[in-house]
Design an enzyme around this catalytic site. Structure first.
Site, PDB file in Angstrom:
ATOM      1  N   ARG A  45       0.868  -1.177   0.000  1.00 61.76           N
ATOM      2  CA  ARG A  45       0.000   0.000   0.000  1.00 61.76           C
ATOM      3  C   ARG A  45       0.906   1.230   0.000  1.00 61.76           C
ATOM      4  O   ARG A  45       2.120   1.115   0.125  1.00 61.76           O
ATOM      5  CB  ARG A  45      -1.001   0.002   1.169  1.00 61.76           C
ATOM      6  CG  ARG A  45      -0.651  -0.663   2.457  1.00 61.76           C
ATOM      7  CD  ARG A  45       0.438   0.008   3.239  1.00 61.76           C
ATOM      8  NE  ARG A  45       0.203   1.424   3.408  1.00 61.76           N
ATOM      9  CZ  ARG A  45       1.136   2.318   3.598  1.00 61.76           C
ATOM     10  NH1 ARG A  45       2.416   1.965   3.673  1.00 61.76           N
ATOM     11  NH2 ARG A  45       0.854   3.593   3.729  1.00 61.76           N
ATOM     12  N   GLY A  46       0.279   2.402  -0.125  1.00 62.25           N
ATOM     13  CA  GLY A  46       1.058   3.621  -0.320  1.00 62.25           C
ATOM     14  C   GLY A  46       1.125   3.879  -1.821  1.00 62.25           C
ATOM     15  O   GLY A  46       1.417   2.959  -2.606  1.00 62.25           O
ATOM     16  N   ALA A  47       0.837   5.124  -2.211  1.00 61.99           N
ATOM     17  CA  ALA A  47       0.651   5.420  -3.635  1.00 61.99           C
ATOM     18  C   ALA A  47       1.836   5.021  -4.525  1.00 61.99           C
ATOM     19  O   ALA A  47       1.653   4.298  -5.514  1.00 61.99           O
ATOM     20  CB  ALA A  47       0.310   6.908  -3.798  1.00 61.99           C
ATOM     21  N   ARG A  88      -7.738  -0.194  -6.610  1.00 63.62           N
ATOM     22  CA  ARG A  88      -7.924   0.928  -5.683  1.00 63.62           C
ATOM     23  C   ARG A  88      -8.045   2.207  -6.519  1.00 63.62           C
ATOM     24  O   ARG A  88      -7.177   2.481  -7.343  1.00 63.62           O
ATOM     25  CB  ARG A  88      -6.735   1.041  -4.705  1.00 63.62           C
ATOM     26  CG  ARG A  88      -6.558  -0.200  -3.832  1.00 63.62           C
ATOM     27  CD  ARG A  88      -5.571   0.075  -2.692  1.00 63.62           C
ATOM     28  NE  ARG A  88      -6.178   0.883  -1.650  1.00 63.62           N
ATOM     29  CZ  ARG A  88      -5.492   1.441  -0.653  1.00 63.62           C
ATOM     30  NH1 ARG A  88      -4.176   1.307  -0.589  1.00 63.62           N
ATOM     31  NH2 ARG A  88      -6.107   2.154   0.279  1.00 63.62           N
ATOM     32  N   GLN A 195      -1.924   2.522   9.950  1.00 62.30           N
ATOM     33  CA  GLN A 195      -0.634   2.602   9.249  1.00 62.30           C
ATOM     34  C   GLN A 195       0.384   3.405  10.053  1.00 62.30           C
ATOM     35  O   GLN A 195       1.592   3.165   9.955  1.00 62.30           O
ATOM     36  CB  GLN A 195      -0.808   3.265   7.868  1.00 62.30           C
ATOM     37  CG  GLN A 195      -1.561   2.428   6.848  1.00 62.30           C
ATOM     38  CD  GLN A 195      -3.037   2.741   6.840  1.00 62.30           C
ATOM     39  OE1 GLN A 195      -3.594   3.162   7.845  1.00 62.30           O
ATOM     40  NE2 GLN A 195      -3.686   2.530   5.719  1.00 62.30           N
ATOM     41  N   ASP A 236      -1.997  10.662  -2.147  1.00 61.26           N
ATOM     42  CA  ASP A 236      -2.383   9.641  -3.126  1.00 61.26           C
ATOM     43  C   ASP A 236      -2.703  10.252  -4.474  1.00 61.26           C
ATOM     44  O   ASP A 236      -2.585   9.599  -5.500  1.00 61.26           O
ATOM     45  CB  ASP A 236      -3.579   8.839  -2.605  1.00 61.26           C
ATOM     46  CG  ASP A 236      -3.130   7.971  -1.461  1.00 61.26           C
ATOM     47  OD1 ASP A 236      -3.106   8.473  -0.322  1.00 61.26           O
ATOM     48  OD2 ASP A 236      -2.740   6.828  -1.717  1.00 61.26           O
ATOM     49  N   ASN A 246      -5.360  12.402   0.514  1.00 62.97           N
ATOM     50  CA  ASN A 246      -4.459  11.547   1.306  1.00 62.97           C
ATOM     51  C   ASN A 246      -5.311  10.788   2.321  1.00 62.97           C
ATOM     52  O   ASN A 246      -6.539  10.944   2.377  1.00 62.97           O
ATOM     53  CB  ASN A 246      -3.376  12.387   1.989  1.00 62.97           C
ATOM     54  CG  ASN A 246      -2.282  11.523   2.578  1.00 62.97           C
ATOM     55  OD1 ASN A 246      -1.786  10.609   1.933  1.00 62.97           O
ATOM     56  ND2 ASN A 246      -1.896  11.768   3.816  1.00 62.97           N
ATOM     57  N   LYS A 247      -4.666   9.970   3.114  1.00 68.00           N
ATOM     58  CA  LYS A 247      -5.346   9.119   4.091  1.00 68.00           C
ATOM     59  C   LYS A 247      -6.383   9.895   4.895  1.00 68.00           C
ATOM     60  O   LYS A 247      -6.142  11.033   5.297  1.00 68.00           O
ATOM     61  CB  LYS A 247      -4.283   8.511   5.020  1.00 68.00           C
ATOM     62  CG  LYS A 247      -4.789   7.609   6.108  1.00 68.00           C
ATOM     63  CD  LYS A 247      -5.705   6.507   5.621  1.00 68.00           C
ATOM     64  CE  LYS A 247      -5.080   5.670   4.535  1.00 68.00           C
ATOM     65  NZ  LYS A 247      -6.071   4.765   3.872  1.00 68.00           N
TER      66      LYS A 247
END
Ligand code: MRU
Length: 354
Positions: A45-47, A88, A195, A236, A246-247
């Site tokens: 995960r993570g862009a 995603r 996270q 992201d 973002n998150k």
């Protein structure tokens, strides 16, 4: 530096981040559907990391395609793009990687199919290697914002684990430390998937950077006490007008920063900037399964059975809350982002320097 993803013996090896920090375990993906599953289930995960996984997943799929020539080969690879794009929706890096591979193939259409297969493996590796170099450059432009003695707040994980290496939000920290400055980091735990607690705290401890973990709802209180000097987060998808996805919870942090006069920085590789979307309202926001909110680690229920849940994975922070966007080309005011895509622009004149 933690290795998130690698091409090993014809397979894509990813660190299973869903099990960190309890287990450090790797998953070898031998087909692209497994890579897609890994992206969806947050093994990776993570862009930027899911952009790399996309490029490598396509290379993996390509090895199994039987085709007489370029046209048949590229036709048969289309469902692979579709499967990866469906995993995603918010991080633009998946689409960025698909577009990059499409362009790459078009530029090499004269090559035979066996050679194209090999070249796609090399291209996947190049995406990974470039990502590390890009993050290092983000660190070099961003380190100026961290002063000796500062406390830096970060949200979610935009570290090595979320990238090929170095991280985006963590890169300025790593470079500031190399430059001899001492500072500490506060990591928001980042509900619901944690996270911040599971990944950022773990990663920074491994790096020997002092880190303190807080619940998400503690950040405002610490800002009010003057215990936070700046915030740096990842993204992201950042769009033309400087709005930042973002998150979930990032928007809250940004608004709190504004209230307390604290600078709010976004570390964004150019691969996370989507110049095709005018404002953040058009960014698709992923909604994830209710179980992430009603359960801890998938097994321990913490909410009544049948309760209605909203589980937005990301939010959008309007550009007006963003002090600067730190890219590999420099740090810029969000309003100046659109100028970066203009031909012949004098980038140096737009760069922020303290
Ligand atoms: O749902 P996740 O863990 O993939 O969300 C990750 C983030 O929001 C990161 O901040 C973002 O992808 C930037 S990573 C360099």
């Amino acid at each position: 530096m933690v290795r998130t993803i690698e091409w090993v013996d014809g397979k894509v090896r990813m660190l299973d981040q869903s099990r960190l920090p309890v287990d450090v375990a790797y998953i070898d993906c031998s087909d692209y559907l497994k890579v897609a599953e890994g992206i969806q289930k947050l093994w990776i995960r993570g862009a930027p990391a899911i952009g790399i996984a996309t490029a490598m997943g396509i290379a993996l799929a390509a090895q199994d395609i039987a085709a007489a020539g370029y046209d048949e080969f590229t036709k048969k690879i289309e469902p692979v793009y579709a499967a990866l794009l469906a995993t995603r929706p918010t991080a633009v890096n998946i689409r960025w990687a698909v577009d990059r591979v499409r362009r790459f193939l078009a530029q090499h259409r004269e090559e035979g199919v066996p050679r194209l297969k090999q070249m796609l493996v090399e291209e996947g590796q190049r995406v990974l290697d470039e990502d590390i170099r890009i993050n290092r450059a983000i660190g070099e432009w961003g380190a100026q914002f961290i002063r000796d003695g500062d406390t830096v707040l970060t949200h979610c994980n935009a570290g090595s684990l979320a990238t090929g290496g170095y991280g985006t939000a963590t890169a300025p920290m790593l470079v500031a430390r190399e430059q001899g400055r001492r500072f500490s980091v506060i990591a928001d735990e980042t509900r619901p998937v944690l996270q911040g607690a599971r990944l950022t705290a773990w990663e920074l401890m491994q790096e020997g950077i002092p880190v303190t973990l807080i619940t998400d709802n503690t950040a405002g209180a610490l800002m009010k006490r003057g215990e936070i000097n700046l915030a740096i987060v990842g993204t992201d998808r950042t769009v033309l007008n400087g709005d930042v996805a973002n998150k979930i919870g990032t928007y809250t942090v940004a608004v709190l920063c504004r209230e307390h006069g604290i600078p709010f920085y976004v570390a964004a590789p150019m691969s996370s900037i989507d110049f095709s979307i005018p404002t953040g309202d058009q960014i698709p926001i992923e909604e994830r399964p209710a179980e992430e909110v009603t359960h801890v680690f998938g097994t321990c229920r913490i909410a009544p059975e049948g309760v209605k849940v909203r589980n937005l994975a990301f939010d959008v922070t309007p550009a007006r809350y963003v002090t600067a966007i730190i890219t590999e080309k420099g740090a810029f005011r969000p309003d100046d982002l659109k100028r970066l895509s203009e031909p012949g622009v004098n980038i140096d004149a737009l760069r922020i320097r303290l």
